[in-house]
Design an enzyme around this catalytic site. Structure first.
Site, PDB file in Angstrom:
ATOM      1  N   GLU A  18       0.843  -1.204   0.000  1.00  0.00           N
ATOM      2  CA  GLU A  18       0.000   0.000   0.000  1.00  0.00           C
ATOM      3  C   GLU A  18       0.875   1.249   0.000  1.00  0.00           C
ATOM      4  O   GLU A  18       2.105   1.174   0.058  1.00  0.00           O
ATOM      5  CB  GLU A  18      -0.907   0.029   1.248  1.00  0.00           C
ATOM      6  N   ARG A 101      -6.178   1.568  13.015  1.00  0.00           N
ATOM      7  CA  ARG A 101      -4.876   1.859  12.424  1.00  0.00           C
ATOM      8  C   ARG A 101      -5.087   2.812  11.248  1.00  0.00           C
ATOM      9  O   ARG A 101      -6.205   3.010  10.772  1.00  0.00           O
ATOM     10  CB  ARG A 101      -4.192   0.581  11.923  1.00  0.00           C
ATOM     11  N   ASN A 103      -4.813   4.031   7.310  1.00  0.00           N
ATOM     12  CA  ASN A 103      -4.966   3.359   6.019  1.00  0.00           C
ATOM     13  C   ASN A 103      -4.619   4.341   4.905  1.00  0.00           C
ATOM     14  O   ASN A 103      -3.648   5.074   5.014  1.00  0.00           O
ATOM     15  CB  ASN A 103      -6.372   2.779   5.876  1.00  0.00           C
ATOM     16  N   ASN A 148     -10.532   4.711   1.434  1.00  0.00           N
ATOM     17  CA  ASN A 148      -9.634   4.514   0.299  1.00  0.00           C
ATOM     18  C   ASN A 148      -9.939   5.561  -0.769  1.00  0.00           C
ATOM     19  O   ASN A 148     -10.816   6.409  -0.598  1.00  0.00           O
ATOM     20  CB  ASN A 148      -9.801   3.105  -0.286  1.00  0.00           C
ATOM     21  N   ASP A 199     -10.311   0.788  -4.408  1.00  0.00           N
ATOM     22  CA  ASP A 199      -9.225   0.859  -3.416  1.00  0.00           C
ATOM     23  C   ASP A 199      -8.483   2.180  -3.606  1.00  0.00           C
ATOM     24  O   ASP A 199      -9.122   3.210  -3.769  1.00  0.00           O
ATOM     25  CB  ASP A 199      -8.321  -0.360  -3.560  1.00  0.00           C
TER      26      ASP A 199
END
Length: 293
Positions: A18, A101, A103, A148, A199
């Site tokens: 990522e 967390r 992203n 995302n 995404d």
């Protein structure tokens, strides 16, 4: 027709590749294995890839100046010393919630940073999207499961983001000078019922949006009006995020993942988790360094 040849940039199979980004300050490309807790670094001149283990999960990294970078990690924003790799907490982010967390995220043309958070098990509605600029973090949007698709129009007047769980890409008016929203998000592209889930994303200089299709083996190219104008097939089932790279922003890096796949699925999907290089057929937009003061 654009040359859409895809080549393998790095054969290492990352569990959750990522956060690819290009750092114009040093002409270097970075990407991250979130679950593997590793930062990858590749100077464009040498193409030699270095792997740096991380003490925590991280999801994005961008340049601040010639000596420092800023990294979104699972409990806050950290400043990273380029020479030593030493990390220093800059500002906490949901540090009081061990179940979340960081992203997806991206840099706005103003030098502001948008950062998404999510539950470690993608719990419904556990995440949010934040804005960071000059030492201040502001919560923008809440009740998001998997943030995302964060990217911005070349003029900085429009922001895009999605919740992968709902598969709708949204757009919102943004102040070009600050990167803060000036209106409410509106539907932009609905991928419901189609192959793959939205995404990570980035925008080209012509305003088109390149967005990875998790599970769809593709990068979709959307027009500024939200229509699919091109599909770039990917030799891995779970592409995660594209980013323009290079001084001319004429190439593209694409990360992928094998997260959630069974051993049999991984063996059949032979390039799952590898990192790719492709010709996007259009120039990207150079992103500024992040303003921290």
């Amino acid at each position: 027709m654009a040359d859409e040849t895809i080549t393998i940039l790095d054969r290492r199979r990352l569990e959750l590749g990522e956060g690819p980004s290009y750092d114009a300050l040093t002409d270097t490309v970075h990407w991250i294995d979130i679950l593997g807790r590793t930062l990858y670094e590749m100077p464009m001149e040498t193409r030699r890839i270095a792997a740096h283990p991380l003490p925590r999960m991280a999801s994005e990294i961008h340049g601040v100046d010639e000596h420092r970078q800023i990294m979104a990690m699972d409990d806050g924003l950290y400043l990273r010393d380029r020479a030593s790799g030493a990390l220093e907490l800059h500002l906490p982010l949901e540090a009081d919630d061990p179940q979340t967390r960081s992203n997806d995220g991206n840099v706005h043309p103003s030098g502001a940073l948008w950062i998404g958070t999510m539950g470690r098990r993608a719990e419904t509605g556990a995440g949010a999207i934040y804005h960071y600029r000059k030492g201040r973090i502001t919560k923008l949007f809440g009740n998001i499961s998997i943030p995302n698709g964060i990217c911005f129009s070349p003029d900085g007047a429009t922001g895009y983001f999605c919740d992968t769980a709902t598969n709708h890409l949204l757009r919102v008016a943004v102040d070009p000078l600050t990167g803060l929203p000036t209106g409410e998000p509106n539907p932009f592209h609905d991928q419901t019922g189609q192959s793959g889930h939205h995404d990570g994303a980035c925008t080209a200089s012509d305003g088109t949006i390149f967005i990875a299709s998790w599970g769809g083996r593709a990068v979709l190219v959307l027009s500024p009006e939200g229509e699919v104008v091109r599909r770039i097939d990917v030799p891995a089932s779970q592409p995660t995020c594209p980013a323009f790279i290079g001084r001319r922003a004429d190439r593209m890096i694409l990360t992928t993942a094998w997260e959630h796949m069974t051993p049999d699925e991984i063996s059949l999907d032979e390039q799952a988790g590898m990192t790719f290089l492709l010709n996007p057929g259009v120039l990207g937009v150079g992103l500024p360094h992040v303003e921290i003061a």
